[in-house]
Write an enzyme that holds these catalytic residues in place. Structure first.
Site, PDB file in Angstrom:
ATOM      1  N   ASP A  26       0.822  -1.210   0.000  1.00 20.87           N
ATOM      2  CA  ASP A  26       0.000   0.000   0.000  1.00 20.87           C
ATOM      3  C   ASP A  26       0.858   1.264   0.000  1.00 20.87           C
ATOM      4  O   ASP A  26       1.965   1.265   0.528  1.00 20.87           O
ATOM      5  CB  ASP A  26      -0.903  -0.040   1.251  1.00 20.87           C
ATOM      6  CG  ASP A  26      -2.061   0.925   1.140  1.00 20.87           C
ATOM      7  OD1 ASP A  26      -2.326   1.447   0.045  1.00 20.87           O
ATOM      8  OD2 ASP A  26      -2.716   1.172   2.178  1.00 20.87           O
ATOM      9  N   TRP A  31       2.664   8.130  -1.921  1.00 18.44           N
ATOM     10  CA  TRP A  31       4.108   8.363  -2.077  1.00 18.44           C
ATOM     11  C   TRP A  31       4.363   9.286  -3.273  1.00 18.44           C
ATOM     12  O   TRP A  31       5.140  10.241  -3.186  1.00 18.44           O
ATOM     13  CB  TRP A  31       4.820   7.020  -2.276  1.00 18.44           C
ATOM     14  CG  TRP A  31       6.294   7.130  -2.523  1.00 18.44           C
ATOM     15  CD1 TRP A  31       7.287   7.210  -1.589  1.00 18.44           C
ATOM     16  CD2 TRP A  31       6.947   7.183  -3.810  1.00 18.44           C
ATOM     17  NE1 TRP A  31       8.514   7.308  -2.201  1.00 18.44           N
ATOM     18  CE2 TRP A  31       8.332   7.293  -3.568  1.00 18.44           C
ATOM     19  CE3 TRP A  31       6.502   7.140  -5.131  1.00 18.44           C
ATOM     20  CZ2 TRP A  31       9.274   7.356  -4.597  1.00 18.44           C
ATOM     21  CZ3 TRP A  31       7.435   7.210  -6.160  1.00 18.44           C
ATOM     22  CH2 TRP A  31       8.802   7.314  -5.885  1.00 18.44           C
ATOM     23  N   SER A  71      -7.202  -5.530  -6.321  1.00 17.01           N
ATOM     24  CA  SER A  71      -8.338  -6.132  -5.607  1.00 17.01           C
ATOM     25  C   SER A  71      -9.598  -6.065  -6.466  1.00 17.01           C
ATOM     26  O   SER A  71      -9.664  -5.294  -7.444  1.00 17.01           O
ATOM     27  CB  SER A  71      -8.573  -5.394  -4.285  1.00 17.01           C
ATOM     28  OG  SER A  71      -9.211  -4.164  -4.530  1.00 17.01           O
ATOM     29  N   GLU A  73     -12.098  -4.621  -5.740  1.00 20.50           N
ATOM     30  CA  GLU A  73     -12.628  -3.260  -5.584  1.00 20.50           C
ATOM     31  C   GLU A  73     -11.825  -2.235  -6.395  1.00 20.50           C
ATOM     32  O   GLU A  73     -12.298  -1.120  -6.638  1.00 20.50           O
ATOM     33  CB  GLU A  73     -12.613  -2.834  -4.098  1.00 20.50           C
ATOM     34  CG  GLU A  73     -13.646  -3.555  -3.219  1.00 20.50           C
ATOM     35  CD  GLU A  73     -13.303  -5.027  -2.950  1.00 20.50           C
ATOM     36  OE1 GLU A  73     -12.103  -5.331  -2.801  1.00 20.50           O
ATOM     37  OE2 GLU A  73     -14.231  -5.856  -2.923  1.00 20.50           O
ATOM     38  N   ASN A  74     -10.609  -2.605  -6.807  1.00 23.51           N
ATOM     39  CA  ASN A  74      -9.764  -1.638  -7.528  1.00 23.51           C
ATOM     40  C   ASN A  74     -10.318  -1.259  -8.914  1.00 23.51           C
ATOM     41  O   ASN A  74      -9.920  -0.244  -9.484  1.00 23.51           O
ATOM     42  CB  ASN A  74      -8.318  -2.145  -7.675  1.00 23.51           C
ATOM     43  CG  ASN A  74      -7.510  -2.089  -6.394  1.00 23.51           C
ATOM     44  OD1 ASN A  74      -6.561  -2.846  -6.193  1.00 23.51           O
ATOM     45  ND2 ASN A  74      -7.850  -1.167  -5.490  1.00 23.51           N
ATOM     46  N   TRP A  75     -11.288  -2.041  -9.424  1.00 20.21           N
ATOM     47  CA  TRP A  75     -11.917  -1.668 -10.712  1.00 20.21           C
ATOM     48  C   TRP A  75     -12.637  -0.329 -10.584  1.00 20.21           C
ATOM     49  O   TRP A  75     -12.937   0.321 -11.588  1.00 20.21           O
ATOM     50  CB  TRP A  75     -12.926  -2.726 -11.157  1.00 20.21           C
ATOM     51  CG  TRP A  75     -12.332  -4.059 -11.508  1.00 20.21           C
ATOM     52  CD1 TRP A  75     -12.455  -5.210 -10.775  1.00 20.21           C
ATOM     53  CD2 TRP A  75     -11.566  -4.408 -12.662  1.00 20.21           C
ATOM     54  NE1 TRP A  75     -11.800  -6.242 -11.406  1.00 20.21           N
ATOM     55  CE2 TRP A  75     -11.248  -5.780 -12.578  1.00 20.21           C
ATOM     56  CE3 TRP A  75     -11.101  -3.696 -13.775  1.00 20.21           C
ATOM     57  CZ2 TRP A  75     -10.499  -6.459 -13.534  1.00 20.21           C
ATOM     58  CZ3 TRP A  75     -10.352  -4.370 -14.736  1.00 20.21           C
ATOM     59  CH2 TRP A  75     -10.057  -5.722 -14.621  1.00 20.21           C
ATOM     60  N   ARG A 194       1.645  -5.023   6.058  1.00 21.17           N
ATOM     61  CA  ARG A 194       0.970  -3.952   5.313  1.00 21.17           C
ATOM     62  C   ARG A 194       1.782  -2.675   5.435  1.00 21.17           C
ATOM     63  O   ARG A 194       2.113  -2.253   6.549  1.00 21.17           O
ATOM     64  CB  ARG A 194      -0.456  -3.711   5.823  1.00 21.17           C
ATOM     65  CG  ARG A 194      -1.147  -2.629   5.002  1.00 21.17           C
ATOM     66  CD  ARG A 194      -2.628  -2.507   5.265  1.00 21.17           C
ATOM     67  NE  ARG A 194      -3.205  -1.608   4.272  1.00 21.17           N
ATOM     68  CZ  ARG A 194      -4.437  -1.661   3.812  1.00 21.17           C
ATOM     69  NH1 ARG A 194      -5.254  -2.599   4.257  1.00 21.17           N
ATOM     70  NH2 ARG A 194      -4.870  -0.805   2.912  1.00 21.17           N
ATOM     71  N   ILE A 201      -7.285  -5.145   6.957  1.00 18.50           N
ATOM     72  CA  ILE A 201      -6.970  -6.316   6.132  1.00 18.50           C
ATOM     73  C   ILE A 201      -7.487  -6.170   4.690  1.00 18.50           C
ATOM     74  O   ILE A 201      -7.011  -6.855   3.784  1.00 18.50           O
ATOM     75  CB  ILE A 201      -7.472  -7.610   6.821  1.00 18.50           C
ATOM     76  CG1 ILE A 201      -6.870  -8.860   6.185  1.00 18.50           C
ATOM     77  CG2 ILE A 201      -8.980  -7.697   6.856  1.00 18.50           C
ATOM     78  CD1 ILE A 201      -6.979 -10.117   7.038  1.00 18.50           C
ATOM     79  N   GLU A 213       0.187 -13.517  11.980  1.00 19.42           N
ATOM     80  CA  GLU A 213       0.732 -12.399  12.750  1.00 19.42           C
ATOM     81  C   GLU A 213       0.739 -11.191  11.825  1.00 19.42           C
ATOM     82  O   GLU A 213       1.037 -11.315  10.635  1.00 19.42           O
ATOM     83  CB  GLU A 213       2.171 -12.709  13.202  1.00 19.42           C
ATOM     84  CG  GLU A 213       2.288 -13.884  14.136  1.00 19.42           C
ATOM     85  CD  GLU A 213       1.632 -13.625  15.493  1.00 19.42           C
ATOM     86  OE1 GLU A 213       1.698 -12.489  15.981  1.00 19.42           O
ATOM     87  OE2 GLU A 213       1.042 -14.582  16.042  1.00 19.42           O
TER      88      GLU A 213
HETATM   89  C1  FPP Z   1      -1.699   0.291  -3.410  1.00 20.24           C
HETATM   90  O1  FPP Z   1      -1.311   1.620  -3.515  1.00 20.24           O
HETATM   91  C2  FPP Z   1      -1.265  -0.455  -4.539  1.00 20.24           C
HETATM   92  C3  FPP Z   1      -2.077  -0.981  -5.510  1.00 20.24           C
HETATM   93  C4  FPP Z   1      -3.533  -0.861  -5.572  1.00 20.24           C
HETATM   94  C5  FPP Z   1      -1.503  -1.721  -6.596  1.00 20.24           C
HETATM   95  C6  FPP Z   1      -0.258  -2.461  -6.228  1.00 20.24           C
HETATM   96  C7  FPP Z   1       0.496  -2.595  -7.453  1.00 20.24           C
HETATM   97  C8  FPP Z   1       1.826  -2.581  -7.567  1.00 20.24           C
HETATM   98  C9  FPP Z   1       2.794  -2.529  -6.474  1.00 20.24           C
HETATM   99  C10 FPP Z   1       2.410  -2.652  -8.888  1.00 20.24           C
HETATM  100  C11 FPP Z   1       1.766  -3.587  -9.822  1.00 20.24           C
HETATM  101  C12 FPP Z   1       1.866  -5.000  -9.415  1.00 20.24           C
HETATM  102  C13 FPP Z   1       2.349  -5.936 -10.193  1.00 20.24           C
HETATM  103  C14 FPP Z   1       2.355  -7.363  -9.759  1.00 20.24           C
HETATM  104  C15 FPP Z   1       2.932  -5.598 -11.465  1.00 20.24           C
HETATM  105  P1  FPP Z   1      -2.434   2.693  -3.639  1.00 20.24           P
HETATM  106  O2  FPP Z   1      -2.589   3.039  -5.063  1.00 20.24           O
HETATM  107  O3  FPP Z   1      -3.685   2.213  -2.975  1.00 20.24           O
HETATM  108  O4  FPP Z   1      -1.783   3.850  -2.849  1.00 20.24           O
HETATM  109  P2  FPP Z   1      -2.536   4.930  -1.950  1.00 20.24           P
HETATM  110  O5  FPP Z   1      -3.242   4.174  -0.860  1.00 20.24           O
HETATM  111  O6  FPP Z   1      -1.417   5.753  -1.447  1.00 20.24           O
HETATM  112  O7  FPP Z   1      -3.471   5.654  -2.852  1.00 20.24           O
END
Ligand code: FPP
Length: 248
Positions: A26, A31, A71, A73-75, A194, A201, A213
């Site tokens: 996350d 960042w 996830s 939900e990420n859609w 995390r 979670i 853990e």
């Molecule tokens: C969470 O950061 C990260 C994600 C939703 C995607 C994770 C993906 C990668 C690390 C790269 C792609 C993965 C692969 C396997 C190529 P966020 O976008 O939720 O950050 P924020 O909470 O600061 O907005």
């Protein structure tokens, strides 16, 4: 082969290692925002971190590493970000699959696949096939994954087996249920990491993390290092795990 940093790895007591580590990667977006960059730059930096952590896991001979890449939900994110993540995912597989294979990694995908583009589905399938007989780190990439969705899919498979007369409802045990999950045959999660300060979670490995853990850090995923990964493993080694029982 990936080189190992012997000094770093020597900090870990091999007898107290977790078998299965799961990571919620996350903080990519925050960042990037803090640096005046686009969120996509955060995800690109996140992939670099992932490569380093996988390499460390290989050198430590960790049994299983599961990462939450996308996830269910990420859609709901803006179309442009979803699109970028899909490209990043496919570039990553295209570029890394051979090197992973040479390092005996066995990649597996957890979650649904049908909503990914046909090209990405093909690449996922080819990558998993290429590495299916490897005996090193089981590297699970959770993509279009949700813990509740996984449990529902497992329940549906079991319902069909009951319906066909293959098993009786009362025969359904934890083991039988476990075998219908995307992680079948793998150990439960021992340690769940995390990054980026959130303490939840988020629908990740709900069944498999029953006795995990937890290890939280404020470090955003793009800045997470093998050193901090090893700190988490060392901290895990100091935990007293009772699994609901007493120590003696
Ligand atoms: C969470 O950061 C990260 C994600 C939703 C995607 C994770 C993906 C990668 C690390 C790269 C792609 C993965 C692969 C396997 C190529 P966020 O976008 O939720 O950050 P924020 O909470 O600061 O907005």
């Amino acid at each position: 082969m990936w080189e190992s940093d012997g000094g770093l790895l020597a900090r870990v007591d091999k007898t107290k290692m977790p078998r299965h580590v799961a990571i919620i990667m996350d903080g990519n977006g925050r960042w990037a925002n803090c640096r005046g960059l686009l969120r996509s730059a955060g995800h690109t930096a996140g992939v670099k971190t992932l490569k380093k952590i996988l390499k460390t896991a290989v050198n430590l001979k960790l049994e299983a590493l599961t990462v939450y890449a996308f996830s269910t939900e990420n859609w709901k994110r803006p179309h442009s970000e979803v699109d970028f993540l899909m490209h990043l995912f496919s570039d990553y597989l295209e570029r890394e699959k051979l090197e992973m294979h040479q390092n005996n990694v066995r990649i597996k995908f957890l979650g649904r696949t049908e909503d990914f583009s046909p090209a990405l589905q093909k690449l996922m399938h080819e990558s998993a096939e290429l590495m299916k007989n490897n005996t090193g780190v089981k590297f699970n990439v959770a993509a279009d994954y949700g813990g509740q969705d996984e449990i529902i899919r497992a329940a549906q498979k079991l319902a069909r087996r009951v319906q066909s007369g293959e098993i009786l409802p009362e025969e359904i045990s934890e083991k039988i249920f476990d075998d219908e999950l995307d992680t079948f045959g793998q150990p439960p999660v021992d340690l769940l990491i995390r990054t980026s300060g959130e303490l939840r979670i988020s629908n990740f490995l709900l069944w498999q993390a029953a006795y995990a853990e937890f290890w939280f850090t404020d470090t955003p995923w793009p800045e997470f290092t093998p050193e901090e990964f090893i700190d988490a493993l060392i901290d895990f080694g100091k935990r007293s795990r009772r699994f609901g029982a007493l120590n003696n």
